[in-house]
Write an enzyme that holds these catalytic residues in place. Structure first.
Site, PDB file in Angstrom:
ATOM      1  N   LYS A  22      11.137 114.819  92.708  1.00  0.00           N
ATOM      2  CA  LYS A  22      11.807 114.311  91.486  1.00  0.00           C
ATOM      3  C   LYS A  22      13.159 114.991  91.329  1.00  0.00           C
ATOM      4  O   LYS A  22      13.407 116.072  91.884  1.00  0.00           O
ATOM      5  CB  LYS A  22      10.956 114.564  90.235  1.00  0.00           C
ATOM      6  CG  LYS A  22      10.670 116.035  89.882  1.00  0.00           C
ATOM      7  CD  LYS A  22      11.732 116.710  89.035  1.00  0.00           C
ATOM      8  CE  LYS A  22      11.356 118.166  88.730  1.00  0.00           C
ATOM      9  NZ  LYS A  22      12.488 119.019  88.366  1.00  0.00           N
ATOM     10  N   PRO A  33      12.197 120.893  99.785  1.00  0.00           N
ATOM     11  CA  PRO A  33      12.462 122.330  99.735  1.00  0.00           C
ATOM     12  C   PRO A  33      11.701 122.978  98.573  1.00  0.00           C
ATOM     13  O   PRO A  33      11.607 122.392  97.494  1.00  0.00           O
ATOM     14  CB  PRO A  33      13.974 122.410  99.500  1.00  0.00           C
ATOM     15  CG  PRO A  33      14.508 121.077  99.858  1.00  0.00           C
ATOM     16  CD  PRO A  33      13.418 120.083  99.668  1.00  0.00           C
ATOM     17  N   GLY A  80       5.803 121.153  94.684  1.00  0.00           N
ATOM     18  CA  GLY A  80       4.442 121.668  94.442  1.00  0.00           C
ATOM     19  C   GLY A  80       3.750 120.862  93.352  1.00  0.00           C
ATOM     20  O   GLY A  80       2.550 120.559  93.457  1.00  0.00           O
ATOM     21  N   ASP A 111       5.651 120.247  85.178  1.00  0.00           N
ATOM     22  CA  ASP A 111       6.221 119.067  85.844  1.00  0.00           C
ATOM     23  C   ASP A 111       5.153 118.160  86.457  1.00  0.00           C
ATOM     24  O   ASP A 111       5.470 117.094  86.983  1.00  0.00           O
ATOM     25  CB  ASP A 111       7.159 119.499  86.993  1.00  0.00           C
ATOM     26  CG  ASP A 111       8.442 120.120  86.477  1.00  0.00           C
ATOM     27  OD1 ASP A 111       8.711 120.033  85.267  1.00  0.00           O
ATOM     28  OD2 ASP A 111       9.174 120.701  87.303  1.00  0.00           O
TER      29      ASP A 111
HETATM   30  O1  C5P Z   1       4.640 125.148  83.530  1.00  0.00           O
HETATM   31  P1  C5P Z   1       5.292 125.864  84.670  1.00  0.00           P
HETATM   32  O2  C5P Z   1       4.317 126.699  85.448  1.00  0.00           O
HETATM   33  O3  C5P Z   1       6.099 124.985  85.544  1.00  0.00           O
HETATM   34  O4  C5P Z   1       6.341 126.865  84.011  1.00  0.00           O
HETATM   35  C1  C5P Z   1       6.913 127.947  84.718  1.00  0.00           C
HETATM   36  C2  C5P Z   1       7.618 128.849  83.733  1.00  0.00           C
HETATM   37  O5  C5P Z   1       8.794 128.209  83.227  1.00  0.00           O
HETATM   38  C3  C5P Z   1       6.814 129.189  82.510  1.00  0.00           C
HETATM   39  O6  C5P Z   1       6.018 130.314  82.733  1.00  0.00           O
HETATM   40  C4  C5P Z   1       7.896 129.466  81.477  1.00  0.00           C
HETATM   41  O7  C5P Z   1       8.420 130.766  81.667  1.00  0.00           O
HETATM   42  C5  C5P Z   1       8.982 128.494  81.864  1.00  0.00           C
HETATM   43  N1  C5P Z   1       8.950 127.247  81.074  1.00  0.00           N
HETATM   44  C6  C5P Z   1       9.389 127.251  79.744  1.00  0.00           C
HETATM   45  N2  C5P Z   1       9.402 126.076  79.039  1.00  0.00           N
HETATM   46  C7  C5P Z   1       9.001 124.918  79.596  1.00  0.00           C
HETATM   47  C8  C5P Z   1       8.546 124.884  80.946  1.00  0.00           C
HETATM   48  C9  C5P Z   1       8.550 126.074  81.654  1.00  0.00           C
HETATM   49  O8  C5P Z   1       9.782 128.285  79.209  1.00  0.00           O
HETATM   50  N3  C5P Z   1       9.031 123.785  78.888  1.00  0.00           N
END
Ligand code: C5P
Length: 320
Positions: free
Chosen positions: A13, A95, A103, A137
């Site tokens: 994406k 990548p 992922g 995501d």
């Molecule tokens: O949900 P995911 O594992 O992709 O998020 C990775 C990190 O990105 C979270 O631990 C958080 O620190 C940050 N994040 C955030 N706000 C979001 C999505 C992700 O702060 N809406």
């Protein structure tokens, strides 16, 4: 039972626009973003055999700690209350850690494919819940095409489709940590000036629905300021994409991939060859935007031997 096999393309994406609002009580940030699937894809082969004991095996040339494929497979087995032997073969082309959601796409691929192979129905509500437990995501890849995401990024609504335009992706060898990029934005816990900064975001979506095409004048990715300040070469790569004719050129997610959308393939291919000369073969990839209809057709085709009707999410022909 003989093994049931599928070969999947798990798509990447880009974010056509990304705004980060305030910090939420759960530690995540409130987002407004437009997700878009692109044709760059990982390959995943799955073999499922019904068995009393569960065993899971993953073969991959690159070692990925905490691979979301395995976590997603566990969640599906748990939700369907089934056991069995699962063998995966993963071939990475997207990548890693580049803002392209590789992922997350792999994880969503498990949520779409495994219930079909196992022969159980998991309603969309359950799939959405499992997906958001796997990552912010992941839910988007249950739908593909062009989608508006709000909240953590897990609450999704269909957006007017972007036409299937050709794109160039530049993937610099720069790893951006997503949590650090969020911290760098230094957002407050209170909603502030949110509506003001979102006027151009609303305009983007309304223009899209009115004209059936994207108004790319006002697109933005809030992470660019933070990430470009740390890695100025990304800013210059974006400039090169614009110079090569991309409209728009933008960073995807929290980076570091930059993408440029082109009017036609000829212009895209010419730009790609110029950029390859400058940045090297491996860093410049070509692809195109994938609409929701194409995303669904791809899934129906790749699961075709194990489904009977074209419904969404795909339904197994082995349901008892
Ligand atoms: O949900 P995911 O594992 O992709 O998020 C990775 C990190 O990105 C979270 O631990 C958080 O620190 C940050 N994040 C955030 N706000 C979001 C999505 C992700 O702060 N809406």
């Amino acid at each position: 039972m003989s093994p049931r096999r599928v070969r999947l393309r798990s798509l990447a994406k880009i974010n056509l626009d990304l705004r980060v609002l305030h910090k939420r009580a759960d530690g995540f940030h409130e987002l407004r973003t437009v997700f878009q699937t692109v044709s760059l894809a990982d390959r995943i082969e799955i073999e499922y055999t019904h068995a009393r004991r569960t065993s899971v095996q993953l073969e991959s040339l690159v070692q990925i700690p905490n691979n979301l494929i395995l976590r997603a497979a566990d969640l599906v087995l748990e939700a369907t209350k089934r056991t069995g032997q699962l063998r995966f073969r993963l071939e990475k082309h997207i990548p890693m850690g580049g803002g392209l959601g590789g992922g997350s796409s792999n994880a969503a691929s498990m949520l779409l494919a495994l219930p079909v192979l196992i022969g159980k129905r998991l309603p969309l509500e359950i799939l959405l819940d499992l997906a958001s437990r796997l990552g912010s995501d992941v839910p988007f890849f249950l739908f593909g095409g062009t989608a508006l995401a709000i909240g953590r990024g897990t609450e999704l609504y269909p957006a007017p489709e972007a036409p299937s335009r050709p794109v160039v992706l530049i993937t610099p060898e720069v790893h951006v940590s997503t949590p650090e990029a969020y911290r760098g934005l230094n957002r407050q816990a209170e909603p502030d000036q949110a509506s003001q900064s979102l006027e151009s975001f609303q305009a983007l979506l309304w223009h899209k629905s009115a004209a059936g095409k994207v108004d790319y004048q006002s697109v933005r990715n809030d992470f660019e300021t933070v990430v470009f300040a740390q890695h100025p070469q990304l800013q210059s790569m974006k400039g090169k994409l614009l110079k090569a004719g991309a409209r728009p050129a933008l960073m995807s997610g929290s980076g570091s991939t930059l993408f440029g959308i082109f009017r036609d393939r000829r212009k895209r291919d010419h730009a790609a060859s110029v950029l390859r000369r400058e940045f090297g073969e491996g860093k410049v990839k070509i692809a195109s935007l994938v609409t929701r209809n194409r995303y669904r057709s791809l899934w129906w085709r790749q699961l075709g031997a194990h489904t009977e009707t074209n419904t969404w999410p795909p339904q197994s022909r082995y349901l008892k």
